[in-house]
Design an enzyme around this catalytic site. Sequence first.
Site, PDB file in Angstrom:
ATOM      1  N   GLU A  94       0.829  -1.204   0.000  1.00  0.00           N
ATOM      2  CA  GLU A  94       0.000   0.000   0.000  1.00  0.00           C
ATOM      3  C   GLU A  94       0.868   1.261   0.000  1.00  0.00           C
ATOM      4  OE1 GLU A  94      -4.089  -1.292   2.167  1.00  0.00           O
ATOM      5  OE2 GLU A  94      -2.470  -0.854   3.542  1.00  0.00           O
ATOM      6  N   CYS A 107       3.551   8.685   0.876  1.00  0.00           N
ATOM      7  CA  CYS A 107       4.178   7.745   1.801  1.00  0.00           C
ATOM      8  C   CYS A 107       4.398   6.427   1.067  1.00  0.00           C
ATOM      9  CB  CYS A 107       3.229   7.581   2.991  1.00  0.00           C
ATOM     10  SG  CYS A 107       3.800   6.400   4.195  1.00  0.00           S
ATOM     11  N   CYS A 114       7.233  -6.905   7.161  1.00  0.00           N
ATOM     12  CA  CYS A 114       8.328  -6.278   7.905  1.00  0.00           C
ATOM     13  C   CYS A 114       8.914  -7.302   8.868  1.00  0.00           C
ATOM     14  CB  CYS A 114       7.803  -5.063   8.667  1.00  0.00           C
ATOM     15  SG  CYS A 114       9.085  -4.129   9.516  1.00  0.00           S
ATOM     16  N   CYS A 118       7.394  -4.679  15.656  1.00  0.00           N
ATOM     17  CA  CYS A 118       7.062  -3.776  16.764  1.00  0.00           C
ATOM     18  C   CYS A 118       5.688  -4.205  17.287  1.00  0.00           C
ATOM     19  CB  CYS A 118       7.008  -2.326  16.276  1.00  0.00           C
ATOM     20  SG  CYS A 118       8.597  -1.738  15.661  1.00  0.00           S
ATOM     21  N   CYS A 121       2.397  -2.405  15.931  1.00  0.00           N
ATOM     22  CA  CYS A 121       2.277  -2.040  14.509  1.00  0.00           C
ATOM     23  C   CYS A 121       1.737  -3.213  13.695  1.00  0.00           C
ATOM     24  CB  CYS A 121       3.651  -1.611  13.994  1.00  0.00           C
ATOM     25  SG  CYS A 121       3.662  -1.159  12.253  1.00  0.00           S
ATOM     26  N   GLU A 163      10.844  -1.666   6.461  1.00  0.00           N
ATOM     27  CA  GLU A 163      11.908  -0.888   7.087  1.00  0.00           C
ATOM     28  C   GLU A 163      12.861  -0.449   5.961  1.00  0.00           C
ATOM     29  OE1 GLU A 163      12.931   0.512   9.988  1.00  0.00           O
ATOM     30  OE2 GLU A 163      14.740   0.962   8.857  1.00  0.00           O
ATOM     31  N   SER A 194      12.246   6.943   7.465  1.00  0.00           N
ATOM     32  CA  SER A 194      11.961   6.658   8.865  1.00  0.00           C
ATOM     33  C   SER A 194      12.498   5.264   9.183  1.00  0.00           C
ATOM     34  CB  SER A 194      10.457   6.706   9.099  1.00  0.00           C
ATOM     35  OG  SER A 194      10.169   6.477  10.457  1.00  0.00           O
ATOM     36  N   LEU A 218      11.020   6.248  17.929  1.00  0.00           N
ATOM     37  CA  LEU A 218      11.602   6.038  19.259  1.00  0.00           C
ATOM     38  C   LEU A 218      10.592   5.351  20.184  1.00  0.00           C
ATOM     39  CD1 LEU A 218      14.252   6.801  20.852  1.00  0.00           C
ATOM     40  CD2 LEU A 218      12.885   8.643  21.847  1.00  0.00           C
ATOM     41  N   CYS A 335      -0.556   6.206  10.017  1.00  0.00           N
ATOM     42  CA  CYS A 335       0.709   5.573  10.406  1.00  0.00           C
ATOM     43  C   CYS A 335       0.463   4.219  11.060  1.00  0.00           C
ATOM     44  CB  CYS A 335       1.437   6.412  11.438  1.00  0.00           C
ATOM     45  SG  CYS A 335       2.053   7.935  10.821  1.00  0.00           S
TER      46      CYS A 335
HETATM   47  N1  SAH Z   1      10.053   0.778   9.748  1.00  0.00           N
HETATM   48  C1  SAH Z   1      10.127   2.213   9.730  1.00  0.00           C
HETATM   49  C2  SAH Z   1       9.171   2.817   8.744  1.00  0.00           C
HETATM   50  C3  SAH Z   1       7.711   2.668   9.129  1.00  0.00           C
HETATM   51  S1  SAH Z   1       7.126   4.243   9.476  1.00  0.00           S
HETATM   52  C4  SAH Z   1       9.969   2.762  11.130  1.00  0.00           C
HETATM   53  O1  SAH Z   1       9.746   1.989  12.039  1.00  0.00           O
HETATM   54  O2  SAH Z   1      10.146   3.953  11.320  1.00  0.00           O
HETATM   55  C5  SAH Z   1       5.647   3.936  10.281  1.00  0.00           C
HETATM   56  C6  SAH Z   1       5.568   4.711  11.576  1.00  0.00           C
HETATM   57  O3  SAH Z   1       4.281   4.469  12.173  1.00  0.00           O
HETATM   58  C7  SAH Z   1       6.590   4.251  12.600  1.00  0.00           C
HETATM   59  O4  SAH Z   1       7.027   5.352  13.350  1.00  0.00           O
HETATM   60  C8  SAH Z   1       5.755   3.326  13.473  1.00  0.00           C
HETATM   61  O5  SAH Z   1       6.342   3.127  14.720  1.00  0.00           O
HETATM   62  C9  SAH Z   1       4.459   4.082  13.519  1.00  0.00           C
HETATM   63  N2  SAH Z   1       3.272   3.322  13.904  1.00  0.00           N
HETATM   64  C10 SAH Z   1       3.059   2.003  13.853  1.00  0.00           C
HETATM   65  N3  SAH Z   1       1.818   1.700  14.262  1.00  0.00           N
HETATM   66  C11 SAH Z   1       1.231   2.868  14.576  1.00  0.00           C
HETATM   67  C12 SAH Z   1      -0.074   3.233  15.020  1.00  0.00           C
HETATM   68  N4  SAH Z   1      -1.027   2.333  15.198  1.00  0.00           N
HETATM   69  N5  SAH Z   1      -0.335   4.534  15.229  1.00  0.00           N
HETATM   70  C13 SAH Z   1       0.603   5.479  14.985  1.00  0.00           C
HETATM   71  N6  SAH Z   1       1.830   5.194  14.542  1.00  0.00           N
HETATM   72  C14 SAH Z   1       2.135   3.905  14.345  1.00  0.00           C
END
Ligand code: SAH
Length: 343
Positions: A94, A107, A114, A118, A121, A163, A194, A218, A335
């Site tokens: 997507e 985006c 992935c 996390c 996510c 990632e 990111s 972070l 996100c």
């Molecule tokens: N793998 C990279 C790129 C993904 S960016 C990274 O981790 O930065 C996607 C962003 O959305 C990341 O900052 C992730 O931590 C955040 N994210 C994941 N699930 C989310 C959610 N439910 N609400 C808000 N942000 C979320």
Amino acid sequence: MNKNKIDIKNFTSEELIKVLEKGKFPKFYAKQIFIWIYEKRVEDFHLMTDLSKENRDVLQNMFYFSNLELLKEETSSDGTKKFLFGLEDGLSIESVFIPEVKRSTLCLSTQVGCKFDCSFCVSGKKGFKRDLKVSEIINQYLFIADKIRPDKITNIVFMGIGEPLDNFDNTIKTIKILTKQRGLCLAARRISISTCGLVPEIYKLAELDLKIKLSVSLHAANNDLRNQLMPINKKYPLELLVPAIEQFSKISNHSVILEYVLMKDRNTKKEDAVELAQLIVETGAKLNIIVYNGSSLDFSPPQEEEINNFKNELNKKGIFFTLRKSRGQDINAACGQLKSKIE
Ligand code: SAH
């Protein structure tokens, strides 16, 4: 039909020069073809009128122009658009287009699934399938840029599925294509990567000095909590991540952006804010706060009061931050809500 042909959109302009040199084509061909594809948006060698007729036939037999298949397009009440694209092997990814008043952001995804899992996510919940090819990343841009003209895409964020620093070479090649002057000609400072915190790759990226921006997800400023939320922290804990962030800022001459998603009862305590404030001071990073989107996987967004308390704590410490609005929530385009279809 394309089975024995080469996907020309996998090459940066430098690579295309080498490939065409091997094929004994005139020296200027690579540059011309690159301009045809990315500046003039022509994907048919027979229309590339400054190449000889004979060579156009040869090129047509050697290369093909891959494209993504649009499987679904959804539009949010706030104008955000989400695109589901099918890939040649039947997998899907997507991408999200986010229009704003003075700019618009695209985006992009870099992987199918992935590896980093996390806990909050959804993008990684079905595991990892494969890296995207350069053409599959650049085609997300080309498809959407062609489709939504005259709305111009002004900013690119590598914040979709996957990632980006784990698909390092292809992400960098895509950025080289996006920023090539006689081509798409996007400004590097309008491109952000990111990362969940891949320390060696942050150093590698810093060395390349591409003038792009870096965000680091972070979400916790102490190792215990970050280990729970982001397993990658066990491999690259904060004592390794922080110097990498500092090094990137130093070389790029720009602050790194730290992303902190507020998750109800998880990372919103007073001590969390205090530790975060310390880390911001230590690194000189900028801080983006985002409220958790959706409610899945046992995570949910905090209530107003919890958010305000956290913000007040940061304010007390004199920390400046931006509270980022989530866009496209009603179509699961915000996100962390993007998914690959892997099954
Ligand atoms: N793998 C990279 C790129 C993904 S960016 C990274 O981790 O930065 C996607 C962003 O959305 C990341 O900052 C992730 O931590 C955040 N994210 C994941 N699930 C989310 C959610 N439910 N609400 C808000 N942000 C979320």
